[in-house]
Design a protein around this motif. Structure first.
Motif, PDB file in Angstrom:
ATOM      1  N   MET A  15      -9.953   1.480   0.946  1.00  0.00           N
ATOM      2  CA  MET A  15      -8.526   1.776   1.349  1.00  0.00           C
ATOM      3  C   MET A  15      -8.530   3.150   2.379  1.00  0.00           C
ATOM      4  SD  MET A  15      -6.529  -0.511   0.270  1.00  0.00           S
ATOM      5  CE  MET A  15      -6.360  -1.692  -0.779  1.00  0.00           C
ATOM      6  N   LEU A  16      -9.680   4.028   1.833  1.00  0.00           N
ATOM      7  CA  LEU A  16     -10.137   5.116   3.016  1.00  0.00           C
ATOM      8  C   LEU A  16     -11.188   4.596   3.804  1.00  0.00           C
ATOM      9  CD1 LEU A  16      -9.367   8.026   3.827  1.00  0.00           C
ATOM     10  CD2 LEU A  16     -11.033   8.789   2.246  1.00  0.00           C
ATOM     11  N   PRO A  17     -11.137   4.079   4.730  1.00  0.00           N
ATOM     12  CA  PRO A  17     -12.212   3.583   5.762  1.00  0.00           C
ATOM     13  C   PRO A  17     -13.522   4.217   5.499  1.00  0.00           C
ATOM     14  CG  PRO A  17     -10.141   3.723   7.012  1.00  0.00           C
ATOM     15  CD  PRO A  17      -9.831   4.642   5.820  1.00  0.00           C
ATOM     16  N   GLY A  18     -14.513   3.383   5.111  1.00  0.00           N
ATOM     17  CA  GLY A  18     -15.959   3.783   5.006  1.00  0.00           C
ATOM     18  C   GLY A  18     -16.265   4.422   3.638  1.00  0.00           C
ATOM     19  N   LEU A  19     -15.095   4.519   2.700  1.00  0.00           N
ATOM     20  CA  LEU A  19     -15.636   4.968   1.461  1.00  0.00           C
ATOM     21  C   LEU A  19     -16.040   3.761   0.416  1.00  0.00           C
ATOM     22  CD1 LEU A  19     -15.594   7.395  -0.129  1.00  0.00           C
ATOM     23  CD2 LEU A  19     -13.417   6.959  -1.033  1.00  0.00           C
ATOM     24  N   GLY A  20     -15.678   2.571   0.753  1.00  0.00           N
ATOM     25  CA  GLY A  20     -16.064   1.330   0.125  1.00  0.00           C
ATOM     26  C   GLY A  20     -17.438   0.906   0.563  1.00  0.00           C
ATOM     27  N   HIS A  21     -17.436   1.343   1.937  1.00  0.00           N
ATOM     28  CA  HIS A  21     -18.930   0.807   2.422  1.00  0.00           C
ATOM     29  C   HIS A  21     -20.196   1.619   1.772  1.00  0.00           C
ATOM     30  CE1 HIS A  21     -17.636  -1.868   5.541  1.00  0.00           C
ATOM     31  NE2 HIS A  21     -16.503  -1.290   5.891  1.00  0.00           N
ATOM     32  N   PRO A  34     -15.180   5.699   9.659  1.00  0.00           N
ATOM     33  CA  PRO A  34     -14.109   6.823   9.360  1.00  0.00           C
ATOM     34  C   PRO A  34     -13.989   7.718  10.914  1.00  0.00           C
ATOM     35  CG  PRO A  34     -15.749   6.983   7.326  1.00  0.00           C
ATOM     36  CD  PRO A  34     -16.055   5.728   8.335  1.00  0.00           C
ATOM     37  N   LEU A  35     -15.116   7.698  11.438  1.00  0.00           N
ATOM     38  CA  LEU A  35     -15.259   8.377  12.747  1.00  0.00           C
ATOM     39  C   LEU A  35     -14.274   7.429  13.860  1.00  0.00           C
ATOM     40  CD1 LEU A  35     -16.358  10.376  14.633  1.00  0.00           C
ATOM     41  CD2 LEU A  35     -18.093   8.745  15.419  1.00  0.00           C
ATOM     42  N   GLY A  60      -2.750   5.616  19.436  1.00  0.00           N
ATOM     43  CA  GLY A  60      -3.728   6.122  18.641  1.00  0.00           C
ATOM     44  C   GLY A  60      -3.476   5.607  17.103  1.00  0.00           C
ATOM     45  N   VAL A  61      -2.237   5.224  16.785  1.00  0.00           N
ATOM     46  CA  VAL A  61      -2.096   5.039  15.418  1.00  0.00           C
ATOM     47  C   VAL A  61      -2.346   3.361  15.384  1.00  0.00           C
ATOM     48  CG1 VAL A  61      -0.139   4.370  13.717  1.00  0.00           C
ATOM     49  CG2 VAL A  61      -0.121   6.449  14.925  1.00  0.00           C
ATOM     50  N   LEU A  62      -1.953   2.797  16.440  1.00  0.00           N
ATOM     51  CA  LEU A  62      -2.449   1.258  16.485  1.00  0.00           C
ATOM     52  C   LEU A  62      -3.585   1.253  16.463  1.00  0.00           C
ATOM     53  CD1 LEU A  62       0.478  -0.147  18.869  1.00  0.00           C
ATOM     54  CD2 LEU A  62       0.411  -0.221  16.333  1.00  0.00           C
ATOM     55  N   ALA A  63      -4.464   1.801  17.126  1.00  0.00           N
ATOM     56  CA  ALA A  63      -5.924   1.754  17.346  1.00  0.00           C
ATOM     57  C   ALA A  63      -6.737   2.121  15.761  1.00  0.00           C
ATOM     58  CB  ALA A  63      -6.537   2.673  18.094  1.00  0.00           C
ATOM     59  N   ALA A  64      -5.854   3.095  15.233  1.00  0.00           N
ATOM     60  CA  ALA A  64      -6.574   3.472  13.688  1.00  0.00           C
ATOM     61  C   ALA A  64      -6.188   2.283  12.883  1.00  0.00           C
ATOM     62  CB  ALA A  64      -5.830   4.799  13.310  1.00  0.00           C
ATOM     63  N   VAL A  65      -5.155   1.712  12.829  1.00  0.00           N
ATOM     64  CA  VAL A  65      -4.806   0.461  11.892  1.00  0.00           C
ATOM     65  C   VAL A  65      -5.460  -0.512  12.191  1.00  0.00           C
ATOM     66  CG1 VAL A  65      -3.074  -1.101  11.590  1.00  0.00           C
ATOM     67  CG2 VAL A  65      -2.494   1.101  11.842  1.00  0.00           C
ATOM     68  N   PHE A  66      -6.165  -0.772  13.698  1.00  0.00           N
ATOM     69  CA  PHE A  66      -6.913  -1.964  13.917  1.00  0.00           C
ATOM     70  C   PHE A  66      -8.188  -1.707  13.263  1.00  0.00           C
ATOM     71  CE2 PHE A  66     -10.153  -3.385  16.785  1.00  0.00           C
ATOM     72  CZ  PHE A  66      -9.980  -4.556  16.929  1.00  0.00           C
ATOM     73  N   PHE A  67      -8.858  -0.464  13.328  1.00  0.00           N
ATOM     74  CA  PHE A  67     -10.219  -0.030  13.063  1.00  0.00           C
ATOM     75  C   PHE A  67     -10.229  -0.096  11.301  1.00  0.00           C
ATOM     76  CE2 PHE A  67     -10.800   2.335  16.989  1.00  0.00           C
ATOM     77  CZ  PHE A  67     -11.697   1.402  17.641  1.00  0.00           C
ATOM     78  N   TRP A  68      -8.987   0.225  10.766  1.00  0.00           N
ATOM     79  CA  TRP A  68      -8.756   0.060   9.193  1.00  0.00           C
ATOM     80  C   TRP A  68      -8.919  -1.371   8.946  1.00  0.00           C
ATOM     81  CZ3 TRP A  68      -5.378  -2.347   5.915  1.00  0.00           C
ATOM     82  CH2 TRP A  68      -5.692  -2.009   4.730  1.00  0.00           C
TER      83      TRP A  68
END
Length: 379
Positions: A15-21, A34-35, A60-68
Motif C-alpha cells: 500500500m506504500l509503493p515499493g515496500l511490498g516489493h 517510491p521514486l 502530479g497527483v494523477l501520475a502518482a496514482v497511476f504509478f501506485w
C-alpha cells in the motif's frame, strides 16, 4: 535456509509503493516505485506552487496514482506467478513449511484478495447465499442512495454512504473468520445475513452483526440491544447538535459532530461485543437527576421563546416597520445573545459547581454501663 514469506503481508505492505516489493526480495522495484510515486507528488506540488496552477498539481497527483496502481499490479502478477514451495527445512532438518501449509496460505491469500469486492470471497469459499447478501447489501445500498439523491435533488442522502465502508469492513472480517474456521476443520454453513438474523430472533437472541451495522447511526445499535435510555440520549445528542449548530450558525463547534458520532459508534461496537458474554446495563450518559432536569427545562423554555419570537413576533414587526430592517438585526443579535448566554452560564456553572461537603463523622455515643460492670464497680 529459506524464510517463508506471506503473500498477504506483501500485498498489504505495498500500500506504500515499493515496500511490498522490498519484502518480497525485489530490490530494484522497491527503489523505483517510491521514486516515481513521491517524485510525481513532489514535482506536481512544486510546479503548481511556482506557476500558481492547480492543473499541474492535479496532474502530479494523477501520475502518482497511476504509478501506485502499476506497483500494485506488478506485485500482484509476481505473487500469482510464484510457484508453490515444497517442504522447507531448517538447519536441524525439521520441516518449517509443508505443502498443506502452503495450500492453506494460498487459499487464504486468494480468498481475502477476492473479498476486496464484497461477496467474492464468500463465493470462493462456496458460500453463495452469504456472498450474494453482502454483494446486494453493498452495491444495492450505494445505487439506491445515489438514485434517491439524483431523483430528489437532495445531496443530504449521500451522508448515508458512510454505511458502505462499515459493510465492506464487516465483510472482510467475516471472510477472515470463515477461512480460519475452515482451516481448523469446522463445517461452514451457507446462511445469508437475513437468515442469521431470523435464527437469532427465534432463539431470543439479537444479532451482533445487525447491532454492528445499526451502530453506524448513533444510538440505533444501543437501542437494538435493549439499552433504550443510552441509545435515545446518544441519538438526541447527535441529531440535536446538528440542528442547533446549523440553526445558530455555530461553525466553530462543528468538530463536535464527528466526535459524537465516533463515540456512539465505538460504544455500540463495544456493547455488541459484550452482548452474550456478560449482562448489559442500560447506563444513561446523563443521569436524570433534579439538577439535570431543571437545566433541560430551562433550555427547552429558552428554545421555545426563541422560536416564538423568530417565527411570530419578528415577521409582525417587519410587516409594521419594513424600513427599520429589524428582522435581520434581531435574528443576528438574538442568536449571538443566546449562544453567549449559554457559554457564559455553562462556564459559571463549571467554575462554581456544587461541591459535596464532607461532613465530619459523628462522635460515637458512650455505651451505657451494663449491669455486670456496675456490680464490678460496687465490689
Amino acid at each position: 535456509m529459506t524464510t517463508p514469506r506471506s503473500k498477504m503481508v506483501a500485498l498489504v505492505l505495498n500500500m506504500l509503493p515499493g515496500l511490498g516489493h522490498y519484502y518480497w526480495g525485489r530490490r530494484v522495484r522497491s527503489l523505483l516505485y517510491p521514486l516515481l510515486f513521491f517524485g510525481s507528488l513532489c514535482g506536481g506540488f512544486v510546479l503548481g506552487v511556482m506557476t500558481a496552477s492547480e492543473g499541474l498539481f492535479v496532474l502530479g497527483v494523477l501520475a502518482a496514482v497511476f504509478f501506485w496502481g502499476i506497483s500494485m499490479l506488478d506485485l500482484f502478477i509476481a505473487l500469482l506467478r510464484e510457484p508453490r514451495m515444497a517442504t522447507v527445512y531448517d538447519e536441524y532438518g525439521r520441516p518449517m513449511q509443508t505443502r498443506g501449509d502452503v495450500r492453506e496460505e494460498t487459499e487464504r491469500f486468494y480468498t481475502i484478495l477476492l473479498s476486496f469486492i464484497p461477496g467474492l470471497g464468500h463465493f470462493q469459499l462456496g458460500l453463495m447465499q452469504r456472498g450474494l447478501s453482502f454483494l446486494i447489501a453493498f452495491f444495492g445500498l450505494g445505487t439506491f442512495l445515489v438514485f434517491i439523491s439524483v431523483f430528489t435533488n437532495e445531496s443530504a442522502f449521500l451522508i448515508f454512504l458512510g454505511v458502505l465502508p462499515i459493510i465492506w469492513l464487516y465483510c472482510m472480517f467475516d471472510v477472515v473468520k470463515l477461512v480460519n474456521r475452515k482451516h481448523e476443520g469446522e463445517l461452514l454453513f451457507d446462511r445469508s445475513l437475513f437468515e442469521e438474523l431470523e435464527i437469532g430472533r427465534e432463539h431470543g437472541r439479537r444479532s451482533k452483526m445487525f447491532a454492528t451495522l445499526l451502530s453506524v447511526f448513533p444510538g440505533a445499535g444501543q437501542m437494538y440491544l435493549g439499552l433504550q435510555q443510552r441509545g435515545m440520549q446518544l441519538m438526541i445528542l447527535f441529531l440535536g447538535s446538528i440542528y442547533i449548530l446549523d440553526e445558530f450558525r455555530l461553525s466553530l463547534f462543528l468538530f463536535l459532530i464527528p466526535l459524537i458520532w465516533c463515540y456512539a459508534l465505538f460504544d455500540g461496537l463495544q456493547q455488541a461485543s459484550r452482548y452474550g458474554r456478560e449482562p448489559l446495563e442500560d447506563r444513561p450518559l446523563i443521569k436524570g437527576g433534579e439538577a439535570q432536569r431543571r437545566w433541560l427545562g430551562i433550555g427547552l423554555i429558552t428554545l421555545g421563546i426563541y422560536f416564538v419570537f423568530s417565527t411570530m413576533v419578528l415577521p409582525l414587526i417587519h410587516t409594521l416597520l419594513p424600513d427599520w430592517h429589524l428582522d435581520y438585526q434581531a435574528r443576528t443579535y438574538l442568536k449571538t445573545g443566546i449562544v453567549a448566554a449559554i457559554l457564559i452560564g455553562g462556564g459559571i456553572k463549571l467554575m462554581t459547581g456544587s461541591r459535596q461537603k464532607v461532613m465530619p463523622p459523628e462522635p460515637l455515643a458512650p455505651e451505657p454501663p451494663s449491669f455486670e460492670s456496675g456490680r464490678e464497680l460496687g465490689e
